[in-house]
Design a protein around this motif. Structure first.
Motif, short mmCIF file in Angstrom:
data_model
loop_
_atom_site.label_atom_id
_atom_site.label_comp_id
_atom_site.label_asym_id
_atom_site.label_seq_id
_atom_site.Cartn_x
_atom_site.Cartn_y
_atom_site.Cartn_z
N ALA A 275 -26.75 -9.41 -6.56
CA ALA A 275 -26.08 -9.90 -7.77
C ALA A 275 -27.07 -10.54 -8.73
O ALA A 275 -27.00 -10.34 -9.95
CB ALA A 275 -24.98 -10.90 -7.39
N GLY A 276 -28.02 -11.30 -8.20
CA GLY A 276 -29.03 -11.92 -9.05
C GLY A 276 -29.91 -10.89 -9.73
O GLY A 276 -30.24 -11.04 -10.92
N LEU A 277 -30.29 -9.84 -9.00
CA LEU A 277 -31.14 -8.80 -9.58
C LEU A 277 -30.39 -8.03 -10.66
O LEU A 277 -30.95 -7.74 -11.74
CB LEU A 277 -31.60 -7.85 -8.48
CG LEU A 277 -32.72 -6.87 -8.82
CD1 LEU A 277 -34.00 -7.62 -9.16
CD2 LEU A 277 -32.96 -5.93 -7.64
N LEU A 278 -29.12 -7.71 -10.41
CA LEU A 278 -28.34 -6.96 -11.39
C LEU A 278 -28.09 -7.79 -12.64
O LEU A 278 -28.20 -7.29 -13.77
CB LEU A 278 -27.02 -6.52 -10.75
CG LEU A 278 -26.13 -5.59 -11.57
CD1 LEU A 278 -26.88 -4.30 -11.90
CD2 LEU A 278 -24.85 -5.27 -10.81
N GLU A 279 -27.74 -9.06 -12.45
CA GLU A 279 -27.47 -9.92 -13.60
C GLU A 279 -28.72 -10.10 -14.46
O GLU A 279 -28.63 -10.14 -15.69
CB GLU A 279 -26.97 -11.29 -13.13
CG GLU A 279 -26.64 -12.23 -14.27
CD GLU A 279 -26.45 -13.65 -13.80
OE1 GLU A 279 -25.62 -14.36 -14.38
OE2 GLU A 279 -27.14 -14.06 -12.84
N ARG A 280 -29.87 -10.18 -13.85
CA ARG A 280 -31.11 -10.40 -14.60
C ARG A 280 -31.39 -9.25 -15.56
O ARG A 280 -31.71 -9.47 -16.73
CB ARG A 280 -32.27 -10.55 -13.63
CG ARG A 280 -33.62 -10.68 -14.30
CD ARG A 280 -34.65 -11.13 -13.30
NE ARG A 280 -34.25 -12.38 -12.69
CZ ARG A 280 -34.78 -12.85 -11.56
NH1 ARG A 280 -35.73 -12.20 -10.95
NH2 ARG A 280 -34.36 -14.00 -11.07
N ALA A 286 -25.83 -8.88 -22.12
CA ALA A 286 -25.07 -10.11 -22.33
C ALA A 286 -25.38 -10.70 -23.70
O ALA A 286 -24.48 -11.24 -24.38
CB ALA A 286 -25.39 -11.12 -21.23
N MET A 287 -26.64 -10.62 -24.15
CA MET A 287 -26.98 -11.09 -25.49
C MET A 287 -26.26 -10.30 -26.57
O MET A 287 -25.82 -10.84 -27.58
CB MET A 287 -28.50 -11.00 -25.70
CG MET A 287 -29.33 -11.80 -24.72
SD MET A 287 -29.03 -13.57 -24.82
CE MET A 287 -30.28 -14.18 -23.69
N MET A 288 -26.13 -8.98 -26.34
CA MET A 288 -25.41 -8.15 -27.30
C MET A 288 -23.95 -8.55 -27.39
O MET A 288 -23.36 -8.55 -28.48
CB MET A 288 -25.53 -6.69 -26.88
CG MET A 288 -26.95 -6.16 -26.82
SD MET A 288 -27.67 -5.98 -28.45
CE MET A 288 -26.62 -4.71 -29.10
N ILE A 344 -20.58 -6.78 -14.11
CA ILE A 344 -20.30 -5.82 -15.18
C ILE A 344 -18.94 -6.02 -15.85
O ILE A 344 -18.86 -5.93 -17.08
CB ILE A 344 -20.44 -4.38 -14.63
CG1 ILE A 344 -21.88 -4.15 -14.17
CG2 ILE A 344 -20.05 -3.35 -15.68
CD1 ILE A 344 -22.13 -2.81 -13.53
N PRO A 345 -17.83 -6.27 -15.12
CA PRO A 345 -16.52 -6.34 -15.79
C PRO A 345 -16.45 -7.37 -16.90
O PRO A 345 -15.79 -7.13 -17.93
CB PRO A 345 -15.56 -6.69 -14.65
CG PRO A 345 -16.22 -6.18 -13.43
CD PRO A 345 -17.68 -6.38 -13.66
#
Length: 364
Positions: A275-280, A286-288, A344-345
């Motif tokens: 989860a940490g790797l995917l979120e990074r 997320a900025m978009m 992602i959701p």
């Protein structure tokens, strides 16, 4: 007759990107300054108790800076975009751009490059700078601790071995109360060793002192002879134990992948690491989304001016997105959600919500 060269086609793109980048950096500087002050209010007393003086305060603040900057970037993008778009709307710049044929989506597309650049900066901070600075801070904090024995114990696994350390001292170069458990390929206990202390030197590596243990062979258990000193064959280094002794330290992608493949010691679950790797690497996305949530301020009625509640609602939506992402990530860390569902959701839901609000305003 010499003809005049046409105006550059990317003037608007450079202008909007420069304004957005400067507003975001200014917002981040204010947020980081506030967080630094709060952190120093909490840590100044322990620093002075260790007789580190002003240099210790400056060292702590400098090493903590990348971590605070990485944490402030999402909120900085939200606030910076809100400030920029609100100023442009109230100064009638948005009305001029719309009269010249620039649509809302055209404006959004011209703000994408700067937003992606800021997102990539966040990825670099999270992945390379912050793990190194936090590890250096943890080693410095441990090395200057006058009472390392008050540190907490922790477990780790390295390949087929499981270990436990009572506490770490001397910046990771000394381990106290080291227990090592070796398992058979079937997962059964084969050998258990206990060392009163382990010391690390660059010349000799790890040396265990006052070692005792037992060996299990089927249904038989034999006590091993006590040894005064012996070498410990391991790939672990002092900085690995500093990382393991910290609570949820930031990790680089290389470290996370090494943990997932079993090459590096870990005290975290695979779901937490994934989860940490995917979120990074979804940080630019997320900025978009945060930029999209700030876009409705371009529809502030000119006569309303600063009395409009639209910026407040946009700020609230952005904060709700950040909180929702944090809650989903926490559920992913706890193993309640798979890593993709935990990251992602939220991006999709808030993107659709912001796009719906923008389309409704565009149709009016």
């Amino acid at each position: 007759m010499k003809t005049q060269s046409p105006a550059p086609t990317h003037v608007l793109l450079r202008y909007l990107s420069g304004v957005l980048f400067s507003r975001v950096m200014f917002s981040c500087a204010i947020l980081v300054g506030l967080m630094e002050i709060l952190a120093l209010l909490e840590q100044t007393t322990p620093i002075l108790q260790r007789h580190l003086g002003v240099s210790g305060i400056l060292t702590y603040a400098g090493m903590r800076l990348p971590f605070l900057m990485a944490g402030a970037l999402p909120l900085g993008v939200l606030i910076g975009a809100l400030v920029m778009l609100t100023q442009m709307t109230l100064a009638s710049e948005m009305a001029i751009l719309q009269a010249s044929g620039l649509s809302m989506w055209g404006l959004y597309k011209r703000l994408i490059p700067a937003t992606l650049l800021i997102g990539v900066m966040g990825v670099v901070l999270d992945d390379q700078v912050t793990p190194r600075s936090e590890q250096a801070l943890a080693a410095w904090w441990n090395r200057t601790d006058p009472h390392p024995e008050n540190g907490h114990a922790f477990w780790f696994h390295e390949g087929g071995r499981i270990g436990r350390v009572q506490y770490v001292a001397d910046g990771g170069n000394m381990l106290s109360g080291l227990d090592l458990y070796t398992r058979t390929p079937n997962g059964l206990l084969h050998k258990a060793l206990h060392a009163e202390r382990a010391d690390y030197t660059h010349a000799h590596g790890w040396q265990l002192h006052t070692i005792s243990g037992i060996e299990v062979d089927g249904n038989k258990t034999a006590r091993l002879p006590v040894e005064a000193d012996t070498a410990w064959q391991t790939t672990l280094h002092p900085w690995d134990f500093i990382r393991l002794s910290a609570e949820n330290p930031p990790l680089s992608s290389g470290t996370i992948i090494g943990m997932l493949r079993g090459r590096l010691p870990s005290d975290s679950s695979p779901g937490f690491l994934q989860a940490g790797l995917l979120e990074r690497f979804l940080r630019p996305a997320a900025m978009m989304v945060l930029l999209l949530l700030a876009m409705p301020v371009i529809y502030i009625p000119p006569r309303t001016g600063t009395r409009s509640w639209v910026p407040v609602w946009c700020l609230g939506a952005g904060l709700l997105f950040i909180i929702a992402q944090g809650l989903l990530r926490a559920m992913g860390n706890a193993g309640l959600l798979p890593p993709p569902v935990a990251t992602i959701p939220g991006l999709i839901i808030f993107t659709l919500g912001a796009a719906t609000a923008l389309l409704r305003n565009e149709a009016k």
